[in-house]
Design an enzyme around this catalytic site. Sequence first.
Site, short mmCIF file in Angstrom:
data_model
loop_
_atom_site.label_atom_id
_atom_site.label_comp_id
_atom_site.label_asym_id
_atom_site.label_seq_id
_atom_site.Cartn_x
_atom_site.Cartn_y
_atom_site.Cartn_z
NE ARG A 101 81.73 91.50 27.60
CZ ARG A 101 82.70 91.02 28.37
NH1 ARG A 101 82.69 91.25 29.68
NH2 ARG A 101 83.68 90.30 27.85
CG ASP A 157 84.76 95.19 36.15
OD1 ASP A 157 85.62 96.08 36.36
OD2 ASP A 157 85.03 94.13 35.55
CD GLU A 169 83.58 97.94 29.10
OE1 GLU A 169 84.65 97.43 28.73
OE2 GLU A 169 82.79 97.38 29.87
CG HIS A 181 86.04 95.27 31.33
ND1 HIS A 181 85.31 95.22 30.18
CD2 HIS A 181 86.22 93.97 31.70
CE1 HIS A 181 85.05 93.96 29.86
NE2 HIS A 181 85.60 93.17 30.78
CG LEU A 182 89.98 97.12 36.97
CD1 LEU A 182 90.32 97.73 38.32
CD2 LEU A 182 91.23 97.05 36.08
N1 LIG Z 1 84.40 91.74 33.93
C1 LIG Z 1 85.27 90.92 33.47
O1 LIG Z 1 86.44 91.23 33.34
C2 LIG Z 1 84.85 89.55 33.09
C3 LIG Z 1 83.59 89.35 32.62
N2 LIG Z 1 83.20 88.10 32.28
C4 LIG Z 1 81.83 87.96 31.81
O2 LIG Z 1 81.09 87.20 32.75
C5 LIG Z 1 80.05 86.52 32.09
C6 LIG Z 1 80.01 85.07 32.54
O3 LIG Z 1 81.21 84.41 32.19
P1 LIG Z 1 81.34 82.83 32.44
O4 LIG Z 1 80.72 82.50 33.73
O5 LIG Z 1 82.74 82.49 32.20
O6 LIG Z 1 80.43 82.29 31.25
P2 LIG Z 1 79.62 80.93 31.26
O7 LIG Z 1 79.27 80.69 29.85
O8 LIG Z 1 80.34 79.88 32.01
O9 LIG Z 1 78.29 81.28 32.06
C7 LIG Z 1 77.27 82.09 31.54
C8 LIG Z 1 75.96 81.51 32.06
O10 LIG Z 1 74.92 82.42 31.68
C9 LIG Z 1 73.80 81.62 31.41
N3 LIG Z 1 72.79 82.36 30.67
C10 LIG Z 1 72.68 82.50 29.33
N4 LIG Z 1 71.59 83.21 29.05
C11 LIG Z 1 70.99 83.51 30.22
C12 LIG Z 1 69.82 84.21 30.58
N5 LIG Z 1 69.02 84.77 29.66
N6 LIG Z 1 69.50 84.32 31.88
C13 LIG Z 1 70.29 83.77 32.82
N7 LIG Z 1 71.41 83.08 32.55
C14 LIG Z 1 71.76 82.96 31.26
C15 LIG Z 1 74.35 80.44 30.70
O11 LIG Z 1 73.46 79.34 30.74
C16 LIG Z 1 75.62 80.17 31.46
O12 LIG Z 1 75.41 79.21 32.48
C17 LIG Z 1 80.29 86.73 30.61
O13 LIG Z 1 79.49 87.80 30.18
C18 LIG Z 1 81.72 87.16 30.53
O14 LIG Z 1 81.98 87.90 29.40
C19 LIG Z 1 84.00 87.01 32.42
C20 LIG Z 1 85.26 87.16 32.86
C21 LIG Z 1 85.82 88.46 33.22
O1 LIG Z 2 86.86 87.57 29.76
C1 LIG Z 2 85.98 88.45 29.72
O2 LIG Z 2 84.83 88.24 29.33
C2 LIG Z 2 86.29 89.78 30.16
O3 LIG Z 2 85.41 90.59 30.22
C3 LIG Z 2 87.68 90.14 30.43
O4 LIG Z 2 87.96 91.21 29.59
P1 LIG Z 2 89.47 91.68 29.36
O5 LIG Z 2 90.18 90.53 28.75
O6 LIG Z 2 90.02 92.02 30.69
O7 LIG Z 2 89.37 92.84 28.45
#
Ligand SMILES: NC(=O)C1=CN([C@@H]2O[C@H](COP(=O)(O)OP(=O)(O)OC[C@H]3O[C@@H](n4cnc5c(N)ncnc54)[C@H](O)[C@@H]3O)[C@@H](O)[C@H]2O)C=CC1
Ligand SMILES: O=C(O)C(=O)COP(=O)(O)O
Length: 599
Positions: A287, A311, A316, A335-336
């Site tokens: 994020r 990304d 945004e 944001h892909l």
């Molecule tokens: N750019 C995009 O399109 C996408 C972005 N994301 C983002 O990626 C991130 C991770 O997603 P997931 O791995 O599915 O979530 P997840 O919940 O599986 O992993 C997040 C990890 O961050 C850790 N965490 C929490 N606070 C922390 C801190 N202060 N320092 C270090 N680690 C900490 C948690 O313990 C957890 O292990 C989220 O922000 C999600 O929104 C996810 C999917 C797509």
């Molecule tokens: O799943 C997430 O956290 C994402 O950031 C993906 O965002 P989007 O569904 O592609 O707008």
Amino acid sequence: MAASASYNLLSTPSLKKQISSSSLSWRLPLSSTFRVSIAAPRPKRAATFIVLAMDAKPTVLVAEKLGQAGLELLKGFANVDCSYNLSQEELCTKISLCDALIVRSGTKVTREVFESSGGRLKVVGRAGVGIDNVDLSAATEHGCLVVNAPTANTVAAAEHGIALIAAMSRNIAQADASVKAGKWQRNKYVGVSLVGKTLAVMGFGKVGSEVARRAKGLGMHVIAHDPYAPADRARAIGVELVSFDQAISTADFISLHMPLTPATSKILNDESFAKMKKGVRIVNVARGGVIDEEALVRALDAGVVAQAALDVFTEEPPPKDSKLVLHENVTVTPHLGASTVEAQEGVAIEIAEAVVGALKGELAATAVNAPMVPAEVLSELAPFVILAEKLGRLAVQLVAGGSGVKSVKVTYASSRAPDDLDTRLIRAMITKGLIEPISSVFVNLVNADFTAKQRGLRITEERILLDGSPENPLEFIQVKIANVESKFASAISDSGEITVEGRVKDGIPHLTKVGSFDVDVSLEGSIILCRQVDQPGMIGRVGSVLGGENVNVSFMSVGRIAPRTHAVMAIGVDEEPNKEALKKIGDIPAIEEFVFLKL
Ligand SMILES: NC(=O)C1=CN([C@@H]2O[C@H](COP(=O)(O)OP(=O)(O)OC[C@H]3O[C@@H](n4cnc5c(N)ncnc54)[C@H](O)[C@@H]3O)[C@@H](O)[C@H]2O)C=CC1
Ligand SMILES: O=C(O)C(=O)COP(=O)(O)O
């Protein structure tokens, strides 16, 4: 006539299961609130459930593009309104006509949205992981369940992270633009190699660990920082968990994979950039808000950060003149991370199933703001869930005045070890029973604890561990209200609290104690409690008053402390007796007090 009770879908998560498992007639509840009619169990115990739908179909607003398979799934159950790019004002207007809302990261589901829904919005589905665009506190306060789709886009996000690392380190985006501009700058775009470099994965969750796995395949040395990740999971893929400072100060590449929370907001800032190795490269697929973007521009300008690949952005889309986006050492994508064909189909199905399940009253496994209770636990707790709500309803109706309830003690007697008995659902239903009869507030599993706290209602729980077979989750539940007067003095037990106790018998909730009196009456229909001088003929006299007024008695039970002193009679009635009938009962000389309680 059948007695009827209103249930909210979210508060009776396993109702459907319970109904179908008893081979009862079931018509899908198609509105957020529905009415279940329960015919009194006479002459046999086999109840008939008829579900009366109040609306034709629930309406789901899909506010951002969702994969086709998910849309089809939703259309099989609900009216689906796909309206993209709504302004906040348009969203607030539409939402009052919707039972569920599905969004991705582009829609801000603010407090105003929940307020505008007028209580109709029951589920928000986030078709992805991050729920930082949903005001969770407001959702909880409005009793709205929030579900997400946490797994289907993990690999897509991890692959995008790896793609950005590779693209950044070899200047792919800049070189591509340069060639397309007619240039051939082979010396300008000399990159750096990945093999042997240290990558710090910040946030070792689903995406972070997949990035780590792939980076190891590229020959990188991977370390990770995550205060909550288990060390053995990291060890299993050959990653060392280190402190925040160690991670950022030793890394050649830093890849961010934590959620945006108050604790992670701007976690990379001037202070942390100052601790990094000169020439570090930053990747952010998590994020935008986890980086202080102005500080990153300063670090890029100073050469502390050699390159960044982003990304996600605090705002945004970012402003067109964003210094960060326009920086020559920054590679950006809009944001892909989750945007692959495969991930979007997966996410759409995952969220559609979660939203449909929640609208049906099942608790989604991906609930973000409510306890997750596994299906098998739900089905065995079903009759206790009903018992809990009815005990709460009875107890609060016994309070004189009704509104001074501040302290409630719930006792669960069970042969199961505390770890094997999740009581959150039961507690929520007792809270619902306690609050709804004396307020206009609508309580469900999502907002029960919040509502209780807001009303200054303190619920303490105690467990009694019984010997015996742990086959039944609970033997009995007792609800005590302290520091109140009762309109039925006999409901006050020796310890000075209003006390009601119940059990489940043959799958049907029973009231088994009032105050210090043992009774046994099935909790269906409504109940009249009478205290009388224990003497022959009392059952007949009360029964004939009710019969004379055409009120059908379903159960009667007399509890007494000693013969010929005082007794409490609990009478289950199918209809609500009119004032005249109640007055006639009160006029029977041996009746000392009585109360009519609606279930
Ligand atoms: N750019 C995009 O399109 C996408 C972005 N994301 C983002 O990626 C991130 C991770 O997603 P997931 O791995 O599915 O979530 P997840 O919940 O599986 O992993 C997040 C990890 O961050 C850790 N965490 C929490 N606070 C922390 C801190 N202060 N320092 C270090 N680690 C900490 C948690 O313990 C957890 O292990 C989220 O922000 C999600 O929104 C996810 C999917 C797509
Ligand atoms: O799943 C997430 O956290 C994402 O950031 C993906 O965002 P989007 O569904 O592609 O707008």
